[in-house]
Design a protein around this motif. Structure first.
Motif, PDB file in Angstrom:
ATOM      1  N   UNK A 150       0.826  -1.204   0.000  1.00 13.24           N
ATOM      2  CA  UNK A 150       0.000   0.000   0.000  1.00 13.24           C
ATOM      3  C   UNK A 150       0.862   1.257   0.000  1.00 13.24           C
ATOM      4  N   UNK A 151       1.931   1.230   0.811  1.00 12.50           N
ATOM      5  CA  UNK A 151       2.830   2.385   0.862  1.00 12.50           C
ATOM      6  C   UNK A 151       3.523   2.596  -0.477  1.00 12.50           C
ATOM      7  N   UNK A 152       3.947   1.478  -1.082  1.00 14.57           N
ATOM      8  CA  UNK A 152       4.599   1.587  -2.384  1.00 14.57           C
ATOM      9  C   UNK A 152       3.641   2.153  -3.426  1.00 14.57           C
ATOM     10  N   UNK A 153       2.383   1.690  -3.372  1.00 18.30           N
ATOM     11  CA  UNK A 153       1.380   2.164  -4.324  1.00 18.30           C
ATOM     12  C   UNK A 153       1.098   3.648  -4.105  1.00 18.30           C
ATOM     13  N   UNK A 154       1.031   4.056  -2.844  1.00 20.68           N
ATOM     14  CA  UNK A 154       0.787   5.461  -2.531  1.00 20.68           C
ATOM     15  C   UNK A 154       1.932   6.335  -3.036  1.00 20.68           C
ATOM     16  N   UNK A 155       3.162   5.866  -2.816  1.00 19.28           N
ATOM     17  CA  UNK A 155       4.322   6.635  -3.273  1.00 19.28           C
ATOM     18  C   UNK A 155       4.344   6.748  -4.797  1.00 19.28           C
ATOM     19  N   UNK A 156       4.003   5.645  -5.463  1.00 24.29           N
ATOM     20  CA  UNK A 156       3.972   5.667  -6.927  1.00 24.29           C
ATOM     21  C   UNK A 156       2.888   6.623  -7.419  1.00 24.29           C
ATOM     22  N   UNK A 157       1.704   6.546  -6.796  1.00 23.59           N
ATOM     23  CA  UNK A 157       0.605   7.423  -7.183  1.00 23.59           C
ATOM     24  C   UNK A 157       0.942   8.881  -6.880  1.00 23.59           C
ATOM     25  N   UNK A 158       1.580   9.095  -5.759  1.00 29.81           N
ATOM     26  CA  UNK A 158       1.954  10.465  -5.388  1.00 29.81           C
ATOM     27  C   UNK A 158       2.890  11.069  -6.429  1.00 29.81           C
ATOM     28  N   UNK A 159       3.799  10.255  -6.931  1.00 31.88           N
ATOM     29  CA  UNK A 159       4.724  10.725  -7.964  1.00 31.88           C
ATOM     30  C   UNK A 159       3.977  11.058  -9.251  1.00 31.88           C
ATOM     31  N   UNK A 160       3.029  10.203  -9.631  1.00 28.89           N
ATOM     32  CA  UNK A 160       2.251  10.423 -10.855  1.00 28.89           C
ATOM     33  C   UNK A 160       1.440  11.712 -10.757  1.00 28.89           C
ATOM     34  N   UNK A 161       0.749  11.878  -9.624  1.00 27.79           N
ATOM     35  CA  UNK A 161      -0.124  13.044  -9.455  1.00 27.79           C
ATOM     36  C   UNK A 161       0.700  14.330  -9.358  1.00 27.79           C
ATOM     37  N   UNK A 204      -9.917  20.756 -13.869  1.00 25.04           N
ATOM     38  CA  UNK A 204      -8.536  20.275 -13.879  1.00 25.04           C
ATOM     39  C   UNK A 204      -8.204  19.519 -15.165  1.00 25.04           C
ATOM     40  N   UNK A 205      -9.230  19.080 -15.903  1.00 21.09           N
ATOM     41  CA  UNK A 205      -8.996  18.349 -17.146  1.00 21.09           C
ATOM     42  C   UNK A 205      -8.802  16.862 -16.946  1.00 21.09           C
ATOM     43  N   UNK A 206      -9.475  16.283 -15.927  1.00 11.88           N
ATOM     44  CA  UNK A 206      -9.222  14.890 -15.565  1.00 11.88           C
ATOM     45  C   UNK A 206     -10.474  14.023 -15.554  1.00 11.88           C
ATOM     46  N   UNK A 207     -11.503  14.389 -16.300  1.00 12.26           N
ATOM     47  CA  UNK A 207     -12.688  13.534 -16.346  1.00 12.26           C
ATOM     48  C   UNK A 207     -12.394  12.283 -17.163  1.00 12.26           C
ATOM     49  N   UNK A 208     -13.351  11.344 -17.160  1.00  7.31           N
ATOM     50  CA  UNK A 208     -13.166  10.153 -17.998  1.00  7.31           C
ATOM     51  C   UNK A 208     -13.377  10.472 -19.471  1.00  7.31           C
ATOM     52  N   UNK A 237      -6.513  10.223 -12.237  1.00  6.93           N
ATOM     53  CA  UNK A 237      -7.846  10.120 -11.630  1.00  6.93           C
ATOM     54  C   UNK A 237      -7.951   8.857 -10.764  1.00  6.93           C
ATOM     55  N   UNK A 238      -7.405   7.751 -11.257  1.00  5.41           N
ATOM     56  CA  UNK A 238      -7.425   6.494 -10.501  1.00  5.41           C
ATOM     57  C   UNK A 238      -6.663   6.640  -9.182  1.00  5.41           C
ATOM     58  N   UNK A 239      -5.519   7.282  -9.234  1.00  4.24           N
ATOM     59  CA  UNK A 239      -4.709   7.462  -8.023  1.00  4.24           C
ATOM     60  C   UNK A 239      -5.432   8.336  -6.997  1.00  4.24           C
ATOM     61  N   UNK A 263      -8.246   6.405  -5.395  1.00  8.54           N
ATOM     62  CA  UNK A 263      -7.744   5.356  -4.508  1.00  8.54           C
ATOM     63  C   UNK A 263      -7.101   5.943  -3.264  1.00  8.54           C
ATOM     64  N   UNK A 264      -6.450   7.108  -3.417  1.00  9.93           N
ATOM     65  CA  UNK A 264      -5.795   7.775  -2.292  1.00  9.93           C
ATOM     66  C   UNK A 264      -6.311   9.216  -2.226  1.00  9.93           C
ATOM     67  N   UNK A 265      -7.445   9.437  -1.566  1.00  6.09           N
ATOM     68  CA  UNK A 265      -8.076  10.770  -1.543  1.00  6.09           C
ATOM     69  C   UNK A 265      -7.170  11.886  -1.065  1.00  6.09           C
ATOM     70  N   UNK A 266      -6.154  11.555  -0.286  1.00  3.03           N
ATOM     71  CA  UNK A 266      -5.257  12.600   0.207  1.00  3.03           C
ATOM     72  C   UNK A 266      -4.564  13.322  -0.946  1.00  3.03           C
TER      73      UNK A 266
END
Length: 466
Positions: free
Chosen positions: A31-42, A251-255, A266-268, A271-274
């Motif tokens: 979960x932490x790894x996924x959060x870090x990866x998503x944080x980088x993407x966002x 923001x330009x992030x709709x489906x 959008x997926x990140x 999945x991680x509202x923060x």
């Protein structure tokens, strides 16, 4: 022997505990790894998005006006009654609301209005494009989205079954000259979903699976006829499209986004509202850079400021454009005028907007659909709080829009004060008075028209077709 069995049992229990702990640690690490990866993407997306700022005076109208129409905010009124009265049809980008056939490279394209999100700016000349939008209280927007989805879907109930409705729709849409609601985001997703639900519940009533229509505690809880509001709010499709929809659209992030990375971002965030704060920051910055930001709830002042900030500049821009066009034609043909004044004079466009007969000849405007206010007051407080929680980003964006609106109001009042001061001073220029009278006329027309439309729509109560 009993002690040996007990020892084995203890060892087995310890082994299970160790496996459980190891599994929990693995899940936590994953979960932490996924959060870090998503944080980088966002963060990377947000950083690249915040770079694109407006150069020069943001309050100056550019060559192309992009009306970012957030659904259920009353934007159709501004588009049909005001912008289409200012811009001639040849200056409107063709099929704006139809993303599949939209061509931003069309010559003389000066007005684009669409439900497409901000990402469509990637196809437009940013340095020569001004953006305007209107936002609405998030709770009211969710209510209105539910009501409109039900209303449009209910129109198909004239058919005997869902198959018939779907087949007829499929045959008619290719022949339609205009853009169908079923082609436009988000209704191309919401209406078919609601239509299937309505037919399913009607079929259940026919088969006797529902013993009559039972009386419910409030109007949005009629599960024998239509999906109840609580189920609608909690459906995965609502989470995908409706909740925080204004923030994701700005923001330009709709489906419906044009950006390749939008799905991952959008997926990140879901999945991680923060991580939603990064999206909110981008949306706020986009609002800051817009030419005009209106509020659905502030009808009168929104209309006045829209006329002041947008309407006057549009007329001025078109007058200059027509002047250049006429000059170019004159140079080629050596004629004094090549265009009938009634077709190209911007002042005539203004007169057309207040001409009662011509107004009646224009297509009817789709009013904002509102439910009986008493029905909304009956909705349980727990559900209202849930809607607020699910739209927390939109709540913050709306607050930011209110601050921008307050700044626009301040600027507007200062301009009025300046006019009053100039009015009290002697002037030998008749042009000054003509210009002021012209500006006041434009403002008055915009204000009167929008007030009439919104007052009329307030008197209408929403009805479900069964």
């Amino acid at each position: 022997m009993g002690r040996q069995k007990m020892a084995y049992a203890c060892k087995f229990s310890m082994l299970l505990m160790l496996v459980a702990v190891a599994s929990a640690l693995t899940i936590e690490s994953s979960t932490k790894d996924d959060l870090l990866q998503c944080e980088s993407i966002v963060k990377n997306w947000a950083a690249s998005s915040l770079i694109d700022g407006v150069q020069g005076d943001k309050l100056k109208l550019r060559d192309l006006l992009f009306f970012l129409h957030v659904p259920r905010t009353g934007g159709r009124t501004y588009f049909q009654c005001f912008l289409r009265k200012l811009y001639t049809s040849d200056l409107e980008c063709p099929r704006s609301y139809d993303k599949l056939r939209f061509d931003p490279s069309q010559p003389n394209c000066r007005l684009m209005a669409t439900h497409d999100d901000y990402s469509i700016m990637s196809k437009l000349p940013k340095e020569s494009t001004s953006v305007v939008t209107i936002l609405r209280n998030p709770v009211d927007r969710v209510f209105s989205t539910y009501e409109f989805s039900v209303e449009v879907a209910a129109r198909f109930l004239i058919h005997p079954n869902l198959t018939s409705a779907t087949q007829i729709t499929g045959r008619l849409r290719p022949k339609a000259r205009g853009v169908s609601t079923l082609d436009i985001w988000p209704w191309k997703y919401l209406v078919p979903w609601m239509r299937e639900d309505l037919f399913g519940r009607r079929e259940a009533r026919k088969l006797g699976k529902v013993m009559g229509i039972r009386k419910r505690s409030y109007s949005y809880d009629m599960e024998d006829i239509v999906i109840p509001l609580p189920a609608f709010v909690n459906d995965p499709l609502a989470h995908e499209i409706i909740h925080n929809g204004a923030t994701f659209q700005v923001a330009g992030l709709t489906n419906n986004s044009c950006l390749a990375e939008s799905h991952k971002v959008r997926h990140c965030v879901r999945k991680h509202p923060v991580l939603g704060q990064h999206v909110l920051d981008v949306a706020k910055k986009r609002l800051d850079n817009m030419l005009y930001v209106g509020l659905t709830e502030e009808h009168k002042e929104s209309a006045a400021m829209f006329a002041n900030v947008v309407g006057v500049q549009v007329l001025s821009l078109l007058e200059a454009l027509n002047s250049r066009t006429n000059q170019a034609v004159n140079n080629r043909t050596e004629l004094t005028s090549s265009f009938p004044e009634s077709e190209h004079d911007s002042s005539n466009q203004l007169r057309d907007s207040i001409d009662g007969q011509k107004l009646r000849e224009t297509p009817s405007v789709k009013k904002i659909e509102t439910a009986d206010e008493n029905a909304r007051l009956q909705v349980p407080e727990t559900l209202l709080q849930q809607i607020l929680l699910l739209n927390s980003l939109d709540v913050e964006l709306y607050k930011h829009a209110q601050n921008i609106f307050a700044q626009q109001r301040k600027h507007f009042m200062q301009k009025l004060d300046t006019v009053e001061i100039q009015e009290s001073m002697p002037s030998n220029s008749s042009g000054h008075y003509a210009q002021k009278a012209f500006w006041l006329a434009v403002t008055t027309v915009f204000v009167v028209l929008i007030i009439v439309l919104f007052v009329t729509s307030r008197r209408r109560t929403s009805k479900l077709k069964v």
